[in-house]
Design a protein around this motif. Sequence first.
Motif, PDB file in Angstrom:
ATOM      1  N   SER A   1       0.821  -1.219   0.000  1.00 58.59           N
ATOM      2  CA  SER A   1       0.000   0.000   0.000  1.00 58.59           C
ATOM      3  C   SER A   1       0.853   1.267   0.000  1.00 58.59           C
ATOM      4  O   SER A   1       0.341   2.349  -0.277  1.00 58.59           O
ATOM      5  CB  SER A   1      -0.944   0.010   1.200  1.00 58.59           C
ATOM      6  OG  SER A   1      -0.228   0.149   2.418  1.00 58.59           O
ATOM      7  N   GLY A   2       2.140   1.150   0.337  1.00 62.60           N
ATOM      8  CA  GLY A   2       3.028   2.281   0.138  1.00 62.60           C
ATOM      9  C   GLY A   2       3.695   2.850   1.366  1.00 62.60           C
ATOM     10  O   GLY A   2       4.817   3.342   1.288  1.00 62.60           O
ATOM     11  N   THR A   3       3.022   2.812   2.524  1.00 57.31           N
ATOM     12  CA  THR A   3       3.618   3.362   3.742  1.00 57.31           C
ATOM     13  C   THR A   3       3.390   2.400   4.899  1.00 57.31           C
ATOM     14  O   THR A   3       2.414   1.641   4.918  1.00 57.31           O
ATOM     15  CB  THR A   3       3.009   4.730   4.104  1.00 57.31           C
ATOM     16  OG1 THR A   3       1.590   4.590   4.248  1.00 57.31           O
ATOM     17  CG2 THR A   3       3.302   5.763   3.036  1.00 57.31           C
ATOM     18  N   ASP A   4       4.287   2.450   5.890  1.00 59.12           N
ATOM     19  CA  ASP A   4       4.129   1.580   7.050  1.00 59.12           C
ATOM     20  C   ASP A   4       3.238   2.252   8.094  1.00 59.12           C
ATOM     21  O   ASP A   4       2.620   3.298   7.831  1.00 59.12           O
ATOM     22  CB  ASP A   4       5.490   1.188   7.629  1.00 59.12           C
ATOM     23  CG  ASP A   4       6.275   2.375   8.203  1.00 59.12           C
ATOM     24  OD1 ASP A   4       5.679   3.445   8.442  1.00 59.12           O
ATOM     25  OD2 ASP A   4       7.488   2.212   8.428  1.00 59.12           O
TER      26      ASP A   4
ATOM     27  N   ALA B   1      -6.661   3.257  -4.884  1.00 57.24           N
ATOM     28  CA  ALA B   1      -7.624   2.710  -3.925  1.00 57.24           C
ATOM     29  C   ALA B   1      -7.542   3.397  -2.570  1.00 57.24           C
ATOM     30  O   ALA B   1      -8.544   3.525  -1.860  1.00 57.24           O
ATOM     31  CB  ALA B   1      -7.394   1.205  -3.760  1.00 57.24           C
ATOM     32  N   GLY B   2      -6.335   3.811  -2.185  1.00 50.21           N
ATOM     33  CA  GLY B   2      -6.164   4.396  -0.864  1.00 50.21           C
ATOM     34  C   GLY B   2      -6.212   3.320   0.216  1.00 50.21           C
ATOM     35  O   GLY B   2      -6.397   2.128  -0.054  1.00 50.21           O
ATOM     36  N   PRO B   3      -6.060   3.726   1.482  1.00 48.68           N
ATOM     37  CA  PRO B   3      -6.035   2.754   2.587  1.00 48.68           C
ATOM     38  C   PRO B   3      -7.439   2.279   2.978  1.00 48.68           C
ATOM     39  O   PRO B   3      -7.849   2.380   4.135  1.00 48.68           O
ATOM     40  CB  PRO B   3      -5.358   3.547   3.703  1.00 48.68           C
ATOM     41  CG  PRO B   3      -5.774   4.953   3.451  1.00 48.68           C
ATOM     42  CD  PRO B   3      -5.827   5.111   1.951  1.00 48.68           C
ATOM     43  N   VAL B   4      -8.158   1.768   2.003  1.00 46.31           N
ATOM     44  CA  VAL B   4      -9.527   1.290   2.216  1.00 46.31           C
ATOM     45  C   VAL B   4      -9.587  -0.152   1.730  1.00 46.31           C
ATOM     46  O   VAL B   4      -9.467  -0.416   0.522  1.00 46.31           O
ATOM     47  CB  VAL B   4     -10.554   2.161   1.465  1.00 46.31           C
ATOM     48  CG1 VAL B   4     -11.976   1.637   1.715  1.00 46.31           C
ATOM     49  CG2 VAL B   4     -10.429   3.618   1.870  1.00 46.31           C
ATOM     50  N   ALA B   5      -9.751  -1.081   2.646  1.00 48.16           N
ATOM     51  CA  ALA B   5      -9.686  -2.499   2.297  1.00 48.16           C
ATOM     52  C   ALA B   5     -10.688  -2.869   1.221  1.00 48.16           C
ATOM     53  O   ALA B   5     -10.385  -3.646   0.303  1.00 48.16           O
ATOM     54  CB  ALA B   5      -9.906  -3.352   3.548  1.00 48.16           C
TER      55      ALA B   5
ATOM     56  N   ARG C   1       9.994  -3.520  -3.756  1.00 47.11           N
ATOM     57  CA  ARG C   1      10.817  -4.090  -4.825  1.00 47.11           C
ATOM     58  C   ARG C   1      10.099  -5.305  -5.385  1.00 47.11           C
ATOM     59  O   ARG C   1      10.013  -6.353  -4.732  1.00 47.11           O
ATOM     60  CB  ARG C   1      12.199  -4.459  -4.295  1.00 47.11           C
ATOM     61  CG  ARG C   1      12.935  -3.263  -3.706  1.00 47.11           C
ATOM     62  CD  ARG C   1      14.370  -3.568  -3.381  1.00 47.11           C
ATOM     63  NE  ARG C   1      15.037  -2.426  -2.768  1.00 47.11           N
ATOM     64  CZ  ARG C   1      16.328  -2.379  -2.512  1.00 47.11           C
ATOM     65  NH1 ARG C   1      17.108  -3.400  -2.814  1.00 47.11           N
ATOM     66  NH2 ARG C   1      16.858  -1.301  -1.943  1.00 47.11           N
ATOM     67  N   ASP C   2       9.571  -5.150  -6.568  1.00 44.78           N
ATOM     68  CA  ASP C   2       8.730  -6.182  -7.166  1.00 44.78           C
ATOM     69  C   ASP C   2       8.676  -5.932  -8.673  1.00 44.78           C
ATOM     70  O   ASP C   2       8.669  -4.771  -9.100  1.00 44.78           O
ATOM     71  CB  ASP C   2       7.318  -6.100  -6.565  1.00 44.78           C
ATOM     72  CG  ASP C   2       6.464  -7.312  -6.891  1.00 44.78           C
ATOM     73  OD1 ASP C   2       6.234  -8.124  -5.985  1.00 44.78           O
ATOM     74  OD2 ASP C   2       6.027  -7.452  -8.053  1.00 44.78           O
ATOM     75  N   PRO C   3       8.661  -6.997  -9.495  1.00 40.43           N
ATOM     76  CA  PRO C   3       8.543  -6.784 -10.943  1.00 40.43           C
ATOM     77  C   PRO C   3       7.285  -6.006 -11.334  1.00 40.43           C
ATOM     78  O   PRO C   3       7.263  -5.357 -12.379  1.00 40.43           O
ATOM     79  CB  PRO C   3       8.509  -8.203 -11.509  1.00 40.43           C
ATOM     80  CG  PRO C   3       9.151  -9.050 -10.473  1.00 40.43           C
ATOM     81  CD  PRO C   3       8.811  -8.423  -9.160  1.00 40.43           C
ATOM     82  N   LEU C   4       6.249  -6.081 -10.492  1.00 35.06           N
ATOM     83  CA  LEU C   4       4.998  -5.370 -10.775  1.00 35.06           C
ATOM     84  C   LEU C   4       4.867  -4.107  -9.930  1.00 35.06           C
ATOM     85  O   LEU C   4       3.758  -3.616  -9.715  1.00 35.06           O
ATOM     86  CB  LEU C   4       3.797  -6.285 -10.516  1.00 35.06           C
ATOM     87  CG  LEU C   4       3.722  -7.588 -11.314  1.00 35.06           C
ATOM     88  CD1 LEU C   4       2.435  -8.336 -10.989  1.00 35.06           C
ATOM     89  CD2 LEU C   4       3.826  -7.337 -12.808  1.00 35.06           C
ATOM     90  N   SER C   5       5.966  -3.582  -9.453  1.00 32.80           N
ATOM     91  CA  SER C   5       5.887  -2.476  -8.494  1.00 32.80           C
ATOM     92  C   SER C   5       5.131  -1.275  -9.044  1.00 32.80           C
ATOM     93  O   SER C   5       4.359  -0.636  -8.320  1.00 32.80           O
ATOM     94  CB  SER C   5       7.296  -2.053  -8.050  1.00 32.80           C
ATOM     95  OG  SER C   5       8.072  -1.648  -9.166  1.00 32.80           O
ATOM     96  N   THR C   6       5.322  -0.949 -10.313  1.00 35.75           N
ATOM     97  CA  THR C   6       4.626   0.207 -10.890  1.00 35.75           C
ATOM     98  C   THR C   6       3.119  -0.007 -10.857  1.00 35.75           C
ATOM     99  O   THR C   6       2.355   0.893 -10.454  1.00 35.75           O
ATOM    100  CB  THR C   6       5.098   0.453 -12.330  1.00 35.75           C
ATOM    101  OG1 THR C   6       6.516   0.685 -12.330  1.00 35.75           O
ATOM    102  CG2 THR C   6       4.394   1.660 -12.922  1.00 35.75           C
ATOM    103  N   GLN C   7       2.670  -1.198 -11.276  1.00 38.00           N
ATOM    104  CA  GLN C   7       1.240  -1.502 -11.247  1.00 38.00           C
ATOM    105  C   GLN C   7       0.707  -1.526  -9.821  1.00 38.00           C
ATOM    106  O   GLN C   7      -0.370  -0.996  -9.536  1.00 38.00           O
ATOM    107  CB  GLN C   7       0.971  -2.858 -11.900  1.00 38.00           C
ATOM    108  CG  GLN C   7       1.086  -2.878 -13.410  1.00 38.00           C
ATOM    109  CD  GLN C   7       0.867  -4.285 -13.931  1.00 38.00           C
ATOM    110  OE1 GLN C   7       1.813  -5.029 -14.134  1.00 38.00           O
ATOM    111  NE2 GLN C   7      -0.382  -4.651 -14.135  1.00 38.00           N
ATOM    112  N   LEU C   8       1.451  -2.152  -8.941  1.00 40.08           N
ATOM    113  CA  LEU C   8       1.000  -2.278  -7.556  1.00 40.08           C
ATOM    114  C   LEU C   8       0.834  -0.907  -6.911  1.00 40.08           C
ATOM    115  O   LEU C   8      -0.176  -0.642  -6.237  1.00 40.08           O
ATOM    116  CB  LEU C   8       1.995  -3.130  -6.763  1.00 40.08           C
ATOM    117  CG  LEU C   8       2.087  -4.607  -7.146  1.00 40.08           C
ATOM    118  CD1 LEU C   8       3.271  -5.264  -6.445  1.00 40.08           C
ATOM    119  CD2 LEU C   8       0.801  -5.346  -6.797  1.00 40.08           C
ATOM    120  N   ARG C   9       1.803  -0.040  -7.109  1.00 40.74           N
ATOM    121  CA  ARG C   9       1.716   1.276  -6.487  1.00 40.74           C
ATOM    122  C   ARG C   9       0.590   2.106  -7.096  1.00 40.74           C
ATOM    123  O   ARG C   9      -0.100   2.856  -6.393  1.00 40.74           O
ATOM    124  CB  ARG C   9       3.051   2.012  -6.613  1.00 40.74           C
ATOM    125  CG  ARG C   9       4.178   1.348  -5.834  1.00 40.74           C
ATOM    126  CD  ARG C   9       3.822   1.074  -4.369  1.00 40.74           C
ATOM    127  NE  ARG C   9       3.976   2.226  -3.538  1.00 40.74           N
ATOM    128  CZ  ARG C   9       5.090   2.528  -2.886  1.00 40.74           C
ATOM    129  NH1 ARG C   9       6.157   1.755  -2.989  1.00 40.74           N
ATOM    130  NH2 ARG C   9       5.145   3.581  -2.101  1.00 40.74           N
TER     131      ARG C   9
END
Length: 494
Positions: A411-414, A437-441, A423-431
Amino acid sequence: MDRLSPTTLHRLPASIIKPDYDRAAVATGIVHLGLGAFHRGHQAVYTDGLLKHDPRWGILGVSLRSPETRDALEPQGGLYSVTASNGEGHQLRIIGALTGLAVAPEDPAGLLARLADPAVRIVSTTVTEKGYSHDPATGALRADDPDIQHDISNLGLPRTTLCFIVSGLRLRRLHGLPPYTVLACDNLPANGHTLRGLAIAFAELVDRDLARWIADNVRFPSTMVDRIVPATTDADRADVSAAIGLLDAWPVVTEPFSQWVIEDDLGGARPAWDISGAQFVRDVAPFELMKLRLLNGAHSTLAYLGYLMGCETVAAAMSEPDLAGLVEDMMREEVTPTLPALGGFDVAAYRAALLQRFRNPALKHRTAQIAMDGSQKLPQRLLGTISDRLARDLPITCLALAVAGWMRYVSGTDEQRRPIDLRDPLSTQLRALADDAGPVAQRLVPALLSLTSVFGSDLRRDPRFTSAVETALDSLFKQGARATVAQTRQAALS
């Protein structure tokens, strides 16, 4: 301080195990792609133990990206130390199995020439899950990967693991040489079968006759590898160099435990790795599934939830009673019932040994390191277990929290609002998905489940899965990891 090297070996303390063979007599019989700490602390150690009996199996170690390992080990003549420690004592040995070092991008044509050498009979790989250019949910080749697209038109200048393997085989076929065995040593389900399918799929894009020749003639035995090998730190270098009285620029620090199970399907001559403790078996699959789901699944769970709880290492995560208890409960109650029969193998003892290994204070195995490349790891480590349990209509309480832990991590922050280095091959998509979506489950879960390359199509449509993950992720956002882990463990036990 002088450097560890062939000319300084004689100065090492007598307590340190040294190569017991003539390194000058060792020939290169193995080319290994992916010269990281794991290979040097695992397969290279097994190989080192047999060279006294059979010097045909020296290893050309190949880095596929960075020259860092080559630059560190070349001045040492390929020598390096492996320290096995359990926190109470340690054993240190010098490994001399590397007969050469190469960096693939610097001279891809030169590496292909080495692959065509008739003395090379095995090409092995530890390139991590992301190094196979595949869709981890299905095992299919990602033909649209930019490096794969490059390699299709540039077989003589490969960028990918698959192209090096296939182009090397192509040269051997052209020269009338027998093929080498391709030995995958990464944490992939049916890793040999998976790599075989990917190599043939790549070959079909460039030469269908070559693809048929590979299918008919090349062996791709599966393996199960098991040893916890953290990334080397500056503190490791300092400690090891002080212990041996020489500078070792790239030591390996690991645990005493090591296991290697190999499908007995190598073409032609094979190294006698069983001299060093490896097992050749008819079927690796049961061992592999046990390890992927118990060890690797638990490791990922500790990594994501432990990181969120502020634990820098696995040992620190295991010092959290609720987290350690949740992982133990998950392994015993949720994972073990999904495993096949293991012919008298004591799974309970294996679980207990894993928990002890995770607690090893000598291993500074960072949660952030294990958390890397989660999009590639989740399908085999956690999602397969979840699918099996849902097929039997069994609860997934702990497993769902582990998946939610990954979603919270990406989600981006702790929990202190500090940025997470994803660090992930899909990091751009994931971020991008997480930011939208924001911090909303209730928004983030469906957004991430849209990644069919990770989750496939079935899980995302199963309300038992989506509901459990949403509930867990909502709690992680609102209450934090520590409280959520404690509550989830209580719920699982009730």
